[in-house]
Design a protein around this motif. Structure first.
Motif, PDB file in Angstrom:
ATOM      1  N   ILE A  90       0.856  -1.181   0.000  1.00  0.00           N
ATOM      2  CA  ILE A  90       0.000   0.000   0.000  1.00  0.00           C
ATOM      3  C   ILE A  90       0.895   1.234   0.000  1.00  0.00           C
ATOM      4  O   ILE A  90       1.674   1.435   0.927  1.00  0.00           O
ATOM      5  N   ARG A  91       0.773   2.030  -1.039  1.00  0.00           N
ATOM      6  CA  ARG A  91       1.473   3.312  -1.090  1.00  0.00           C
ATOM      7  C   ARG A  91       0.486   4.364  -0.621  1.00  0.00           C
ATOM      8  O   ARG A  91      -0.584   4.490  -1.196  1.00  0.00           O
ATOM      9  N   GLU A 102      -6.654   1.371  -1.578  1.00  0.00           N
ATOM     10  CA  GLU A 102      -7.538   0.243  -1.890  1.00  0.00           C
ATOM     11  C   GLU A 102      -7.522  -0.806  -0.784  1.00  0.00           C
ATOM     12  O   GLU A 102      -7.991  -1.935  -0.977  1.00  0.00           O
ATOM     13  N   PHE A 103      -7.009  -0.462   0.390  1.00  0.00           N
ATOM     14  CA  PHE A 103      -6.824  -1.446   1.443  1.00  0.00           C
ATOM     15  C   PHE A 103      -8.130  -2.098   1.905  1.00  0.00           C
ATOM     16  O   PHE A 103      -8.211  -3.310   2.045  1.00  0.00           O
ATOM     17  N   ALA A 104      -9.169  -1.300   2.136  1.00  0.00           N
ATOM     18  CA  ALA A 104     -10.436  -1.867   2.622  1.00  0.00           C
ATOM     19  C   ALA A 104     -10.994  -2.875   1.626  1.00  0.00           C
ATOM     20  O   ALA A 104     -11.449  -3.959   2.015  1.00  0.00           O
ATOM     21  N   GLY A 105     -10.949  -2.561   0.354  1.00  0.00           N
ATOM     22  CA  GLY A 105     -11.428  -3.492  -0.671  1.00  0.00           C
ATOM     23  C   GLY A 105     -10.592  -4.756  -0.727  1.00  0.00           C
ATOM     24  O   GLY A 105     -11.124  -5.857  -0.899  1.00  0.00           O
ATOM     25  N   HIS A 110     -10.219 -10.633   0.463  1.00  0.00           N
ATOM     26  CA  HIS A 110      -9.530 -11.735   1.137  1.00  0.00           C
ATOM     27  C   HIS A 110     -10.283 -12.237   2.378  1.00  0.00           C
ATOM     28  O   HIS A 110      -9.725 -13.021   3.159  1.00  0.00           O
ATOM     29  N   HIS A 111     -11.512 -11.779   2.562  1.00  0.00           N
ATOM     30  CA  HIS A 111     -12.383 -12.248   3.658  1.00  0.00           C
ATOM     31  C   HIS A 111     -11.760 -12.034   5.032  1.00  0.00           C
ATOM     32  O   HIS A 111     -11.916 -12.860   5.933  1.00  0.00           O
ATOM     33  N   ALA A 128      -3.501   5.792  13.525  1.00  0.00           N
ATOM     34  CA  ALA A 128      -4.458   6.222  12.500  1.00  0.00           C
ATOM     35  C   ALA A 128      -5.050   5.018  11.780  1.00  0.00           C
ATOM     36  O   ALA A 128      -6.260   4.952  11.526  1.00  0.00           O
ATOM     37  N   SER A 129      -4.211   4.032  11.476  1.00  0.00           N
ATOM     38  CA  SER A 129      -4.682   2.830  10.782  1.00  0.00           C
ATOM     39  C   SER A 129      -5.583   1.986  11.679  1.00  0.00           C
ATOM     40  O   SER A 129      -6.572   1.408  11.209  1.00  0.00           O
ATOM     41  N   VAL A 130      -5.266   1.921  12.965  1.00  0.00           N
ATOM     42  CA  VAL A 130      -6.085   1.158  13.911  1.00  0.00           C
ATOM     43  C   VAL A 130      -7.468   1.793  14.057  1.00  0.00           C
ATOM     44  O   VAL A 130      -8.488   1.094  14.039  1.00  0.00           O
ATOM     45  N   VAL A 131      -7.526   3.103  14.194  1.00  0.00           N
ATOM     46  CA  VAL A 131      -8.822   3.788  14.308  1.00  0.00           C
ATOM     47  C   VAL A 131      -9.646   3.544  13.052  1.00  0.00           C
ATOM     48  O   VAL A 131     -10.845   3.233  13.128  1.00  0.00           O
ATOM     49  N   ASP A 132      -9.023   3.635  11.888  1.00  0.00           N
ATOM     50  CA  ASP A 132      -9.757   3.382  10.641  1.00  0.00           C
ATOM     51  C   ASP A 132     -10.145   1.910  10.498  1.00  0.00           C
ATOM     52  O   ASP A 132     -11.207   1.602   9.959  1.00  0.00           O
ATOM     53  N   ALA A 133      -9.330   0.999  10.983  1.00  0.00           N
ATOM     54  CA  ALA A 133      -9.656  -0.428  10.902  1.00  0.00           C
ATOM     55  C   ALA A 133     -10.923  -0.732  11.694  1.00  0.00           C
ATOM     56  O   ALA A 133     -11.838  -1.400  11.200  1.00  0.00           O
ATOM     57  N   VAL A 134     -10.997  -0.250  12.927  1.00  0.00           N
ATOM     58  CA  VAL A 134     -12.194  -0.495  13.726  1.00  0.00           C
ATOM     59  C   VAL A 134     -13.386   0.252  13.130  1.00  0.00           C
ATOM     60  O   VAL A 134     -14.522  -0.221  13.212  1.00  0.00           O
ATOM     61  N   SER A 135     -13.140   1.378  12.485  1.00  0.00           N
ATOM     62  CA  SER A 135     -14.220   2.105  11.817  1.00  0.00           C
ATOM     63  C   SER A 135     -14.760   1.324  10.618  1.00  0.00           C
ATOM     64  O   SER A 135     -15.904   1.528  10.206  1.00  0.00           O
ATOM     65  N   HIS A 136     -13.959   0.423  10.077  1.00  0.00           N
ATOM     66  CA  HIS A 136     -14.389  -0.487   9.001  1.00  0.00           C
ATOM     67  C   HIS A 136     -14.934  -1.805   9.586  1.00  0.00           C
ATOM     68  O   HIS A 136     -15.101  -2.782   8.861  1.00  0.00           O
ATOM     69  N   ASN A 137     -15.184  -1.812  10.893  1.00  0.00           N
ATOM     70  CA  ASN A 137     -15.747  -2.977  11.595  1.00  0.00           C
ATOM     71  C   ASN A 137     -14.858  -4.201  11.553  1.00  0.00           C
ATOM     72  O   ASN A 137     -15.344  -5.340  11.525  1.00  0.00           O
ATOM     73  N   LEU A 138     -13.562  -3.994  11.558  1.00  0.00           N
ATOM     74  CA  LEU A 138     -12.615  -5.098  11.672  1.00  0.00           C
ATOM     75  C   LEU A 138     -12.249  -5.283  13.138  1.00  0.00           C
ATOM     76  O   LEU A 138     -12.042  -4.293  13.858  1.00  0.00           O
TER      77      LEU A 138
END
Length: 188
Positions: A90-91, A102-105, A110-111, A128-138
């Motif tokens: 990821i750049r 395109e990380f979320a997609g 990859h399920h 920042a990535s952790v906050v966004d990850a949980v915001s994507h329900n991961l």
């Protein structure tokens, strides 16, 4: 996900210092396990155009980030955790691995429902990535021995805060022990 384990963040004369080298060493021990278990692996790196034309507000606060161009030695992955064929690179131009990428997609394809996070810096791009990850329900797990920062105070404070609100905190050893490789589950 390995966040920004590049030469510049491993070098105290540029962006590194603190416990980043220790986090890289711990991640280098974990990466073969992830690969053997065929977990999807993603690596991030900050990359700007040579002329800085795509730099934005993030570089206003930290203008030296503009040195991280595609071919700069500072923006190349540290050898110990260098991506191999088939791993997603990821750049990014912002702190989060998710913002403008395109990380979320890729994770959906990859399920992936649980994201193990390693990288640097704990108080910056990791957070920042952790906050966004949980915001994507991961379900998000920060691997405490695999993340590092330039100073221990911000590292520890951000681990505490992420553990309170955004992620589970486990060592890499605890995370590996908590996962069961495919084919090794009990079939009662």
């Amino acid at each position: 996900m390995l966040v920004d384990f590049v030469n510049g963040f491993n070098d105290p004369d540029h962006f590194g210092g603190g416990n980043i080298a220790d986090a890289i060493a711990a991640s280098a021990r974990l990466l073969p396990v992830a690969r053997a278990r065929k977990w999807p692996v993603a690596h991030t790196r900050v990359v700007y155009a040579d002329d800085g034309s795509d730099a934005g507000a993030f570089t206003m606060k930290a203008p030296s980030l503009r040195k991280l161009t595609e071919t700069s030695p500072l923006s190349q992955f540290v050898d110990a955790v260098r991506p191999v064929e088939g791993e997603f690179i990821i750049r990014k131009r912002q702190a989060s691995a998710f913002f403008g990428t395109e990380f979320a997609g890729w994770l959906t394809w990859h399920h992936v429902d649980t994201l193990l996070v390693a990288g640097c810096t704990t108080s910056g791009c990791v957070r920042a990535s952790v906050v966004d990850a949980v915001s994507h329900n991961l379900r998000t797990v920060v691997l405490t021995d695999c993340v590092g920062d330039r100073a221990i105070g911000p590292h520890e404070a951000n681990l505490f805060d992420m553990g309170q609100k955004y992620a589970d905190l486990l060592t890499s050893e605890e995370a590996v022990a908590a996962t069961v490789p495919a084919g090794e589950q009990d079939h009662d």
